[in-house]
Design an enzyme around this catalytic site. Structure first.
Site, mmCIF file in Angstrom:
data_model
loop_
_atom_site.group_PDB
_atom_site.id
_atom_site.type_symbol
_atom_site.label_atom_id
_atom_site.label_comp_id
_atom_site.label_asym_id
_atom_site.label_seq_id
_atom_site.Cartn_x
_atom_site.Cartn_y
_atom_site.Cartn_z
ATOM 1 N N SER A 50 0.850 -1.196 0.000
ATOM 2 C CA SER A 50 0.000 0.000 0.000
ATOM 3 C C SER A 50 0.887 1.247 0.000
ATOM 4 O O SER A 50 2.112 1.156 0.107
ATOM 5 C CB SER A 50 -0.869 0.001 1.252
ATOM 6 N N ASP A 82 -1.274 -1.717 -4.075
ATOM 7 C CA ASP A 82 -2.619 -1.635 -3.500
ATOM 8 C C ASP A 82 -3.037 -0.158 -3.415
ATOM 9 O O ASP A 82 -2.291 0.666 -2.879
ATOM 10 C CB ASP A 82 -2.567 -2.273 -2.100
ATOM 11 N N HIS A 83 -4.202 0.168 -3.928
ATOM 12 C CA HIS A 83 -4.736 1.534 -3.875
ATOM 13 C C HIS A 83 -3.759 2.587 -4.398
ATOM 14 O O HIS A 83 -3.468 3.584 -3.716
ATOM 15 C CB HIS A 83 -5.170 1.921 -2.451
ATOM 16 N N GLU A 134 -11.253 0.487 -9.061
ATOM 17 C CA GLU A 134 -12.316 0.423 -8.040
ATOM 18 C C GLU A 134 -13.477 1.313 -8.428
ATOM 19 O O GLU A 134 -13.287 2.437 -8.891
ATOM 20 C CB GLU A 134 -11.756 0.860 -6.679
ATOM 21 N N HIS A 180 -12.353 -1.124 5.131
ATOM 22 C CA HIS A 180 -10.980 -1.399 5.573
ATOM 23 C C HIS A 180 -10.878 -1.263 7.092
ATOM 24 O O HIS A 180 -11.596 -0.476 7.692
ATOM 25 C CB HIS A 180 -10.006 -0.410 4.920
ATOM 26 N N ASN A 230 -8.640 -9.261 -0.355
ATOM 27 C CA ASN A 230 -7.565 -8.472 0.267
ATOM 28 C C ASN A 230 -7.595 -8.604 1.789
ATOM 29 O O ASN A 230 -8.644 -8.392 2.410
ATOM 30 C CB ASN A 230 -7.739 -6.990 -0.067
HETATM 31 P P1 13P Z 1 -8.385 -5.146 5.703
HETATM 32 O O1 13P Z 1 -7.396 -4.338 6.467
HETATM 33 O O2 13P Z 1 -9.779 -4.970 6.199
HETATM 34 O O3 13P Z 1 -8.004 -6.581 5.614
HETATM 35 O O4 13P Z 1 -8.408 -4.586 4.203
HETATM 36 C C1 13P Z 1 -7.299 -4.768 3.395
HETATM 37 C C2 13P Z 1 -7.504 -4.188 2.045
HETATM 38 O O5 13P Z 1 -8.584 -4.205 1.506
HETATM 39 C C3 13P Z 1 -6.332 -3.606 1.358
HETATM 40 O O6 13P Z 1 -6.677 -3.015 0.156
#
Ligand code: 13P
Length: 287
Positions: A50, A82-83, A134, A180, A230
């Protein structure tokens, strides 16, 4: 076995009706835990970084850690952003050797999200890298969200079809009731919405915010078309609660290896359990 793209793993997941775990890494011990769990389960796996992880560890460290882990792994592994927040950052990760990137334009208008995602798809596809996007808002969802709020924040099935057609993304993260971080109550997933999205979108679907979602609900989501799940918070929780336990039992311990080693073992167990829930155990042998 070198790194593979997320699209390669997702293609097999789609054909087999299972989901791959995408586990967030923040440090060496967590990278090692993800790889050890995947090897013990003989499961393909996605290791994802991330913004926070890149800021904390540095892009080059994450890449180096994952490449070293992959060198000895006998299972398919993808390295995923991620993101991702910008076109430039996606390009930096592609240049660094990531095999998959997410571009998160979910806070933008539909047209702006399409335009940004399209730019990333154009560059990524030329480099042989897969793209996740997304649609809908995952971060702001609450357990007790009202119907009107659901329609405002959750992924609209028709819009999802249009978005995928317009952008050519490899996979789509959908907002169906997860959030999240840690939940206060039990999250309620909108399975009817997921069914409608799946009927309209011919691409693998991604579930974010999956820590704390009961195993049965995750299995149901996988049976309805979720192909990437995820997980971050559940790993953090296992890791840090073990650190707390070790330090409580040995307050004078100064050797980081004796503190972080057991935390790494705890992370392996959580990740193995998730892999079994997602149905990807043993699937590396078929790929
Ligand atoms: P969590 O922290 O709820 O497992 O989510 C992780 C996530 O979606 C990372 O993109």
């Amino acid at each position: 076995m070198g790194l593979v793209t997320a699209a390669y793993i997702l293609k097999h997941a789609e054909a087999g009706g299972w989901a791959v775990g995408a586990f967030n890494c923040n440090n060496m011990e967590i990278v090692q835990a993800i790889i050890r769990a995947a090897r013990e389960e003989q499961s393909p796996v996605i290791i994802q970084a991330s913004q926070g992880a890149i800021k904390y560890a540095g892009l080059s460290y994450i890449k180096a850690l994952v490449l070293e882990a992959v060198r000895t792994a006998d299972v398919p592994v993808a390295l995923h952003l991620d993101h991702g927040t910008s076109f430039e950052q996606a390009v930096r990760c592609i240049r660094a050797g990531f095999t998959s990137v997410m571009i998160d334009g979910s806070h933008l208008s539909l047209d702006e999200n399409i335009a940004l995602t399209r730019r990333v798809v154009e560059v990524a596809s030329a480099a042989g890298v897969s793209v996740e996007a997304e649609l809908g808002r995952i971060g702001g969802t609450e357990d007790d969200i009202s119907v009107d709020e659901r329609d405002a924040f959750f992924t609209d099935p028709d819009e999802a079809r249009y978005f995928v057609e317009q952008t050519g993304v490899d996979s789509l993260a959908v907002a169906i009731g997860t959030a999240h971080g840690l939940y206060k109550g039990e999250p309620k997933l909108d399975f009817e919405r997921l069914k409608k999205i799946k009927a309209r979108v011919p691409k693998p679907l991604v579930l974010h915010g999956s820590s704390g979602v009961p195993a049965e609900a995750v299995k149901e989501a996988v049976s309805l078309g979720i192909r990437k799940v995820n997980i971050d918070s559940d790993i953090r929780q296992a890791f840090t609660s073990t650190v707390r336990e070790v330090l409580a039992a040995n307050p004078h311990e100064i050797d980081p290896r004796k503190i972080l080693g057991p935390a790494r073992d705890a992370a392996v167990e959580v990740i193995r359990e998730k892999i079994r829930i997602f149905g990807s155990s043993g699937k590396a042998r078929e790929m």
